[in-house]
Design an enzyme around this catalytic site. Structure first.
Site, PDB file in Angstrom:
ATOM      1  NE  ARG A   1     -16.057  52.454   3.062  1.00  0.00           N
ATOM      2  CZ  ARG A   1     -15.647  51.625   2.149  1.00  0.00           C
ATOM      3  NH1 ARG A   1     -14.515  50.922   1.969  1.00  0.00           N
ATOM      4  NH2 ARG A   1     -16.849  51.055   1.357  1.00  0.00           N
TER       5      ARG A   1
ATOM      6  CG  MET B   1      -1.489   7.492  -4.873  1.00  0.00           C
ATOM      7  SD  MET B   1       0.169   7.901  -4.465  1.00  0.00           S
ATOM      8  CE  MET B   1       0.325   8.287  -2.610  1.00  0.00           C
TER       9      MET B   1
ATOM     10  CG  ASP C   1      -9.673  49.451  -2.633  1.00  0.00           C
ATOM     11  OD1 ASP C   1      -9.822  49.289  -3.845  1.00  0.00           O
ATOM     12  OD2 ASP C   1     -10.737  49.983  -1.960  1.00  0.00           O
TER      13      ASP C   1
ATOM     14  NE  ARG D   1      -2.784  -2.107   3.253  1.00  0.00           N
ATOM     15  CZ  ARG D   1      -4.137  -2.349   3.528  1.00  0.00           C
ATOM     16  NH1 ARG D   1      -5.056  -1.820   2.920  1.00  0.00           N
ATOM     17  NH2 ARG D   1      -4.348  -3.833   3.813  1.00  0.00           N
TER      18      ARG D   1
ATOM     19  NE  ARG E   1     -17.097  47.447   1.803  1.00  0.00           N
ATOM     20  CZ  ARG E   1     -16.822  46.183   2.439  1.00  0.00           C
ATOM     21  NH1 ARG E   1     -17.625  45.506   2.963  1.00  0.00           N
ATOM     22  NH2 ARG E   1     -15.623  45.800   1.847  1.00  0.00           N
TER      23      ARG E   1
ATOM     24  N   GLY F   1      -8.081   7.461  -1.472  1.00  0.00           N
ATOM     25  CA  GLY F   1      -8.588   7.248  -2.733  1.00  0.00           C
ATOM     26  C   GLY F   1      -7.606   7.603  -3.720  1.00  0.00           C
TER      27      GLY F   1
END
Ligand code: PEP
Ligand code: MG
Length: 893
Positions: free
Chosen positions: A623, A104, A782, A93, A567, A102
């Site tokens: 703001r 490998m 920004d 394994r 805002r 799943g």
């Protein structure tokens, strides 16, 4: 030169060697040394894999060490490789440092050939079992080692079952399996041009090579890219004695977790199958039985298993996932690893284990992925109801999971109607081809947004995330017909008023209603406890970005300690305000403009009062207006179209006149690069009347609230400053307004002026700016745009994905702060700002304020707080604690 040690027997390793032995190998070693019944074996190191990948061949000495280790295993088991009388069979394994489920592959029953097969038959007296093992081996080996797709073999098995008229694999008898093996091998010879390899040592060598190669197969590479796992770790290979769960009714195999990994409950959770091999449990051919049943079927084994599970959990101090096999009444442990769990289980297990004193509270905090807890508080669909909806064909479409959460409501196809119905208490899902600022009033009144076009940064997605509304964007196959107020998908028609359900977390769209669950933090005792522990460990404050009183209340309920960004422009977008805002913008003189601003003032004041009340006693950063004014005006192309129609139909109408006036204004305001144009403080300098009104509204609200006994701490924030003189100019205009309001109201209010740092020049000249700012808030949205010179909308839509895929950038810098560039500017501004003004308060309000990795950075550079959207406040509380713990982690262990 001494040859490197490439191979470790299980007893030579331990659990802390995951880098070298892989997760699976290290745990096999650990369990062996704990004295648990682990089938003997050895591990080939990740270094051997890397040497193989680099040189294209096995490193010197590898196979010699493999054969030496095999000898030891043979001695321990009393079996030998390739020996027809008592053959040793092994599994091979892969196992990397991180589990890649799943991704490998595994080869079982290696060592089988015609001679050893006879030995197995003789030893077990069970020809059916032996041939079944052989058949599986030929199939797996061909598929995994030689790329001969297993479906050819499965097809042959299916043909055989059809011919025999049976349904289950187990009903295929020994004679048929003999034939099937012969058929498999003939097929192999015909396709490959040589015989199926019979020499066990050659088989082993080929399998090791295949596992090494699988590290670089496409599935594995994609998985690592997705999970940000480095590509240079390599995989280890474990070679382990086979034990068989399919040797009869006293054999079996299963998987169990030491706790319920769905809910976190402290119960053994798992399933098993008697007379079966591991792949049968996963394949779903037979229905596995709940592990608790084993207590009835085989109490001795069950008791032994419980004791082992407890020992493993206590030893690892975590909820573990254990694979086991019972071979003729003997229990074997084949693997253990930390159990993957849901977010809810992660929280419960961490809190419970701290309660059981298995781990410390600090460890509990580090056990939960901060990003994961976000989903615990979002509205979601009841998972059963969702499954049933999908089963009954109600899944209409899939789109982009643009904003998480879930909602059910009636489909409505325009913003005005959505607003009207929403305000009347109807649950509405606004469905649009795509949204524009004209739709915002309708979005505000809706429970969720569905668009046919647009991506993660489309208007709908960005606004919905800001509002905390679920949104599915760019839903495939949906055709919206605005005129007929309906959409079609796969020939189905959904009309206005029909109920639909959208899942913004998965991107699914359903017809009809689905039961919605709205989780509350106060009802989730475990999460609440965890976050309270987090609050004790963090230095960073956690504030929230909220534009409306209801967002502020939610943020506070989630533990926000202030508003870091309100805002104000969103308030301009609401239906009764937008026409006034537009008239204000179009006004020809400052005096006329003031007239409209006076009408807007009571609205804004009302908004602010609501927010101050919700945040009684806590700071609120407001703001001043930031976006370019054209965002409040209608779309230019639509105006051109409407004007053209009117010119043809009623050229002398008043409507046409006003439309033309609007069009002229829109054209006059058009900019080449609006993001870098007339916005932020630049706008306040050109049209100071707007921010004067806003300052008046803020201060009047503050004074009125204070008179009512509300404890107000307001911080007025001036955006997009690049030069100290900009800030100075605006502040000098606004300070007298604030003072005048307080005089008029006859009461003082606690207010400060500060600025955003979102232009590189502001960061560089932060010393000068700090002299006249009382606080900085890093606008890293920004700041990222301007530092990279990317326009976010263009970058995310056009090239950023490729940049990340091709590793030009490690991650999307709009999601996780770019430490080396943007971060350096932040660091510089912190240092220079604090040097000039030791009382300067420092926070961040860009989206990074809710991202754990970025929060870590904010902690390191010494910000005072982060501000995140309301639903991410709990994430930020935990992430801030984890960042704090990185300074002190485990000192108390
Ligand atoms: C920022 O730029 O980081 C910010 C918070 O402002 P906006 O996203 O509104 O431009
Ligand atoms: Mg900004």
């Amino acid at each position: 030169m001494a040859v490197k040690k490439w191979v470790y027997l299980f007893e030579e390793g331990n659990k802390d060697q995951k880098d070298l032995l892989g997760g699976k190998g290290a745990n096999l070693a650990e369990m062996t040394n704990l004295g648990l019944p682990v089938p003997p074996g050895f591990i080939i190191t990740t270094q051997a894999c890397n040497a193989f990948s680099a040189g294209g061949k096995f490193p010197p000495g590898l196979m010699k060490q493999v054969t030496a280790a095999l000898k030891r295993v043979e001695k321990e088991t009393g079996k030998s490789f390739g020996d027809p009388t008592n053959p040793l069979l092994v599994s091979v394994r892969s196992g990397a440092k991180f589990s890649m489920p799943g991704m490998m592959d595994t080869v079982l029953n290696l060592g089988l050939n015609d001679e050893t097969l006879r030995g197995i038959i003789e030893l077990t007296g069970n020809a059916r079992f032996a041939y079944d093992a052989y058949r599986r081996f030929v199939m797996m080996f061909s598929d995994i080692v030689l790329d001969l797709d297993r479906h050819h073999f499965e097809q042959m098995l299916d043909d055989m079952k059809r011919r025999l008229g049976v349904k289950l694999d187990t009903e295929v008898g020994a004679d048929a399996l003999v034939q099937l093996v012969a058929r498999y091998r003939a097929f192999f010879r015909k396709t490959m041009g040589y015989d199926f390899p019979g020499d066990p040592l050659q088989q082993l060598e080929m399998a090791i090579r295949a596992v090494f190669n699988s590290w670089n197969n496409k599935r594995a590479v994609d998985y690592r890219n997705y999970h940000k796992i480095p590509h240079d770790l390599g995989t280890a290979v474990s070679v382990q004695t086979m034990v068989f769960g399919n040797m009869g009714e006293d054999s079996g195999t299963g998987v169990a977790f030491t706790r319920d990994v769905a809910t976190g409950e402290k119960v053994i959770y798992g399933e098993y199958l008697m007379n079966a091999q591991g792949e049968d449990v996963v394949a779903g051919v037979r229905t596995p039985i709940k592990i608790s049943e084993l207590g009835k079927q085989n109490p001795r084994i069950y008791k032994q298993f419980l004791a082992i599970a407890t020992k493993i959990e206590r030893h690892y101090r975590d909820a573990m996932d254990i694979e086991f096999t019972i071979e003729r009444g003997k229990l074997w442990i084949l693997q253990c690893r930390v159990g993957k769990r849901t977010a809810a289980a992660a929280v419960k297990i961490a809190v419970d284990m701290a309660g059981e004193r298995l781990i410390t509270r600090r460890e509990a905090l580090l056990r939960v992925d901060a990003n994961q807890i976000n989903q615990l508080l979002l509205p979601g669909f009841d998972s059963k109801a969702m499954e049933e909806a999908a089963k009954s064909g109600r899944l209409l479409a899939r789109g982009l999971n643009a904003s998480p959460g879930a909602a059910t409501g009636i489909a409505v196809f325009d913003a005005d109607r959505a607003e009207e119905l929403g305000k009347n208490g109807k649950a509405v899902i606004l469905v649009r081809p795509e949204t524009t600022p004209d739709d915002v009033h309708g979005m505000l009144a809706s429970k969720g947004i569905l668009t046919a076009r647009g991506g993660a940064t489309s208007h709908a997605a960005v606004v919905a995330r800001g509002l905390g509304l679920p949104c599915v964007a760019g839903a495939e196959g949906i055709a919206v017909d605005e005129r007929r107020r309906q959409f079609t998908v796969d020939g189905r028609v959904i009309k206005e008023g029909d109920e639909i359900s959208i899942h913004g977390t998965t991107g699914e769209v359903f017809a009809g209603a689905i039961k919605t669950i709205e989780p509350k933090l106060e009802e989730n005792e475990d999460l609440r406890a965890l976050l309270e522990w987090a609050d004790k460990e963090r230095r960073l404050g956690v504030w929230a970005n909220a534009d409306y009183p209801r967002d502020a209340q939610r943020a506070r309920a989630f533990g926000a300690e202030g508003i870091g960004l309100c805002r104000t422009e969103h308030m301009f977008m609401e239906a009764e305000r937008l026409p006034i805002v537009q008239k204000m913008i179009l006004a020809e003189t400052p005096a006329k403009r003031r007239k409209y601003l006076d009408r807007l003032l009571p609205f804004q004041r009302g908004d602010f009062e609501g927010i101050f009340e919700a945040m009684d006693g806590l700071p609120v950063v407001i703001r001043l207006i930031d976006p370019p004014l054209h965002e409040f005006l209608p779309n230019r192309l639509e105006l051109v179209e409407q004007a053209a129609t009117l010119r043809a139909e009623s050229p002398t109408s008043r409507k046409l006149k006003s439309l033309e006036k609007m069009l002229a204004a829109v054209e006059g305001m058009a900019e080449m690069n609006p993001m870098l144009g007339l916005r932020g403080c630049r706008l306040s300098i050109i049209m100071p009347e707007i921010v004067e009104m806003q300052t008046r509204a803020i201060m009047e609200a503050a004074c009125r609230c204070k008179k009512r006994g509300v404890d107000v701490h307001v911080k007025i924030m001036i955006p997009l400053v690049g030069h100290v003189n900009e800030l100075k100019f605006v502040r000098d205009r606004l300070e007298p307004v604030a003072k005048q309001v307080m005089q008029e109201q006859g009461i003082d209010a606690d207010y400060r002026f500060g600025t955003m740092i979102e232009i590189p020049r502001a960061a560089i000249t932060a010393g000068e700016i700090a002299a006249i700012a009382e606080f900085f808030s890093f606008g890293t949205n920004d700041l990222t745009q301007t530092t990279f010179g990317f326009s976010r909308d263009d970058a995310e839509g056009k090239f950023l994905l490729k940049y990340v895929e091709d590793k030009i950038l490690p991650v999307n810098p709009f999601q996780t702060l770019d430490r080396d560039g943007v971060g350096e500017l932040v660091r510089m501004a912190v240092e220079r700002g604090r040097a000039a003004n030791p009382n300067l308060e420092l926070g961040i309000c860009g989206e990074h304020g809710g991202d754990p990795e970025s929060i870590f950075f904010c902690h390191q550079v010494g910000l005072d707080y982060v501000s995140a959207s309301p639903f991410r406040v709990p994430v930020a509380r935990l992430a801030a604690a984890q960042a704090g713990l990185s300074d002190t982690a485990f000192k108390d262990k």
